[in-house]
Scaffold this motif. Structure first.
Motif, mmCIF file in Angstrom:
data_model
loop_
_atom_site.group_PDB
_atom_site.id
_atom_site.type_symbol
_atom_site.label_atom_id
_atom_site.label_comp_id
_atom_site.label_asym_id
_atom_site.label_seq_id
_atom_site.Cartn_x
_atom_site.Cartn_y
_atom_site.Cartn_z
ATOM 1 N N TYR A 27 14.951 78.237 38.308
ATOM 2 C CA TYR A 27 14.896 79.594 37.769
ATOM 3 C C TYR A 27 15.592 80.584 38.697
ATOM 4 O O TYR A 27 16.363 81.441 38.244
ATOM 5 N N SER A 38 18.037 83.727 32.603
ATOM 6 C CA SER A 38 16.767 83.470 33.299
ATOM 7 C C SER A 38 15.600 84.095 32.543
ATOM 8 O O SER A 38 14.516 83.526 32.497
ATOM 9 N N LEU A 41 14.811 81.756 29.752
ATOM 10 C CA LEU A 41 14.054 80.607 30.262
ATOM 11 C C LEU A 41 12.593 80.976 30.514
ATOM 12 O O LEU A 41 11.687 80.211 30.176
ATOM 13 N N THR A 44 10.803 81.270 27.261
ATOM 14 C CA THR A 44 10.592 79.941 26.685
ATOM 15 C C THR A 44 9.438 79.211 27.369
ATOM 16 O O THR A 44 8.586 78.616 26.710
#
Length: 86
Positions: A27, A38, A41, A44
């Motif tokens: 990350y 990022s 992500l 998610t």
């Protein structure tokens, strides 16, 4: 003086921290290149389905770790009683 531990003596939480550390490094690397990606992500990973899967993984990993510890104890016991004759 540095003392090393056998893999059999490590705390169970040590083994579960490895995937978390890898995800954190990944990350941070992505965040340096593209903050938008990022953030995607992060969103998610925080989704309910991913959180549920992570919780399931942690639960199962803890079970496997306990079974592994029990197996090591049985092997030690077998070694001491059968091989060394204590």
């Amino acid at each position: 003086e540095v003392q090393s531990k056998s893999i059999f003596e490590k705390d169970r939480r040590d083994l579960l921290a490895i995937p978390e550390a890898i995800a954190s490094y990944f990350y941070e690397a992505v965040n340096k290149v593209s903050p938008k990606v990022s953030q995607f992500l992060l969103d998610t990973v925080q989704s309910p389905s991913v959180v549920a899967a992570r919780q399931r993984f942690v639960k199962e990993a803890a079970k496997v770790s306990i079974m592994f510890e029990q197996l090591i104890e049985k092997i030690k016991n077998l070694w001491y009683t059968r091989v060394l004759g204590y």
